[in-house]
Design an enzyme around this catalytic site. Structure first.
Site, PDB file in Angstrom:
ATOM      1  N   HIS A 142      -5.626  19.038  69.243  1.00 43.38           N
ATOM      2  CA  HIS A 142      -4.188  18.771  69.462  1.00 43.38           C
ATOM      3  C   HIS A 142      -3.857  18.799  70.950  1.00 43.38           C
ATOM      4  CE1 HIS A 142      -3.604  20.803  65.302  1.00 43.38           C
ATOM      5  NE2 HIS A 142      -3.409  19.506  65.135  1.00 43.38           N
ATOM      6  N   LYS A 159       5.902  23.146  52.448  1.00 45.62           N
ATOM      7  CA  LYS A 159       4.494  23.149  52.844  1.00 45.62           C
ATOM      8  C   LYS A 159       4.004  24.585  52.999  1.00 45.62           C
ATOM      9  CE  LYS A 159       1.308  20.543  55.663  1.00 45.62           C
ATOM     10  NZ  LYS A 159       1.122  19.512  56.668  1.00 45.62           N
ATOM     11  N   ARG A 215      -8.528  10.942  64.161  1.00 45.95           N
ATOM     12  CA  ARG A 215      -9.913  11.423  64.224  1.00 45.95           C
ATOM     13  C   ARG A 215     -10.888  10.429  63.612  1.00 45.95           C
ATOM     14  NH1 ARG A 215      -8.460  17.055  61.652  1.00 45.95           N
ATOM     15  NH2 ARG A 215      -7.267  15.488  60.538  1.00 45.95           N
ATOM     16  N   SER A 230      -7.136  22.153  61.856  1.00 46.33           N
ATOM     17  CA  SER A 230      -6.531  23.484  61.752  1.00 46.33           C
ATOM     18  C   SER A 230      -7.106  24.232  60.545  1.00 46.33           C
ATOM     19  CB  SER A 230      -5.015  23.367  61.596  1.00 46.33           C
ATOM     20  OG  SER A 230      -4.452  22.818  62.755  1.00 46.33           O
TER      21      SER A 230
HETATM   22  O1  PNS Z   1       0.150  17.669  61.354  1.00 47.56           O
HETATM   23  P1  PNS Z   1       0.709  16.855  60.224  1.00 47.56           P
HETATM   24  O2  PNS Z   1       0.879  17.724  58.994  1.00 47.56           O
HETATM   25  O3  PNS Z   1      -0.090  15.618  59.961  1.00 47.56           O
HETATM   26  O4  PNS Z   1       2.163  16.385  60.691  1.00 47.56           O
HETATM   27  C1  PNS Z   1       2.984  15.669  59.815  1.00 47.56           C
HETATM   28  C2  PNS Z   1       4.344  15.354  60.445  1.00 47.56           C
HETATM   29  C3  PNS Z   1       4.964  16.571  61.060  1.00 47.56           C
HETATM   30  C4  PNS Z   1       4.164  14.312  61.523  1.00 47.56           C
HETATM   31  C5  PNS Z   1       5.234  14.806  59.308  1.00 47.56           C
HETATM   32  O5  PNS Z   1       5.200  15.687  58.255  1.00 47.56           O
HETATM   33  C6  PNS Z   1       6.680  14.573  59.734  1.00 47.56           C
HETATM   34  O6  PNS Z   1       6.962  13.696  60.487  1.00 47.56           O
HETATM   35  N1  PNS Z   1       7.603  15.401  59.182  1.00 47.56           N
HETATM   36  C7  PNS Z   1       9.027  15.306  59.459  1.00 47.56           C
HETATM   37  C8  PNS Z   1       9.778  14.738  58.249  1.00 47.56           C
HETATM   38  C9  PNS Z   1       9.813  13.229  58.270  1.00 47.56           C
HETATM   39  O7  PNS Z   1      10.325  12.615  59.175  1.00 47.56           O
HETATM   40  N2  PNS Z   1       9.217  12.603  57.238  1.00 47.56           N
HETATM   41  C10 PNS Z   1       9.169  11.163  57.100  1.00 47.56           C
HETATM   42  C11 PNS Z   1       8.077  10.546  57.956  1.00 47.56           C
HETATM   43  S1  PNS Z   1       6.909   9.822  56.954  1.00 47.56           S
END
Ligand code: PNS
Length: 165
Positions: free
Chosen positions: A20, A44, A92, A130
């Site tokens: 990250h 989550k 990745r 993670s």
């Molecule tokens: O590290 P991650 O779990 O892949 O991150 C996911 C993240 C934070 C990018 C995603 O869950 C997110 O954007 N959450 C905010 C809610 C949102 O906007 N959802 C719609 C987008 S698809």
């Protein structure tokens, strides 16, 4: 007037890894301002609370020109509020692609001004996640090659024993 280019690096960061950090550092070279955003997602199952994850991010990004923030609601709306024009994410492998592409297209529909940029992960972090860090730390293993040095002990202390119960 000079336009300030703002990007968001969103993620669960549960916890932040060297992979990250590599993406955040590279985003800082491209944009004037980078906001590292942790979503508040009660559904989550995270190992670290949002404030713990933000604290670890603050320590890990010390010296970088970044803002660490939490996001409630949609990232597309948050980006609008912050004047951000891009989301920067690391990829990745091909296995990341489908989910990331789906999110990128959803965000583009919700906020057409918002671009998603994918940076390919540096080869030394291809394997890193993670969840892998949590598993190793949970068994008391050495995570110093996986997370920033300044937070390795905090993570180990917090998680060691969590897989032994
Ligand atoms: O590290 P991650 O779990 O892949 O991150 C996911 C993240 C934070 C990018 C995603 O869950 C997110 O954007 N959450 C905010 C809610 C949102 O906007 N959802 C719609 C987008 S698809």
């Amino acid at each position: 007037m000079v336009k300030v280019r703002v990007a968001i690096c969103p993620g669960s960061f549960d916890p932040v890894t060297l992979g990250h950090l590599d993406i955040i550092q590279r985003a800082c070279k491209i944009f004037d301002k980078v906001i590292v955003a942790v979503p508040i997602n009660p559904s989550k199952n995270s190992s670290f609370t949002v404030s713990e994850r933000m604290e670890l991010l603050k320590l890990a990004t010390e010296g970088l020109n970044v803002e660490i923030d939490s996001v409630e609601g949609l990232l597309a709306d948050y980006a609008k509020k912050k004047g951000a024009t891009a989301i920067v994410k690391g990829l990745r492998a091909m296995s990341d692609f489908e989910y990331e592409f789906q999110m990128a297209l959803t965000n583009k529909k919700l906020n057409p001004e918002l671009e998603t940029m994918f940076l390919s992960t540096s080869s030394e972090f291809m394997f890193l996640s993670s969840s892998m860090v949590k598993q190793v730390a949970g068994f008391g293993g050495d995570i110093s090659h996986f997370v920033p040095e300044c937070i390795a002990d905090i993570i180990t202390e917090r998680l060691s024993g969590s897989y032994l119960k």
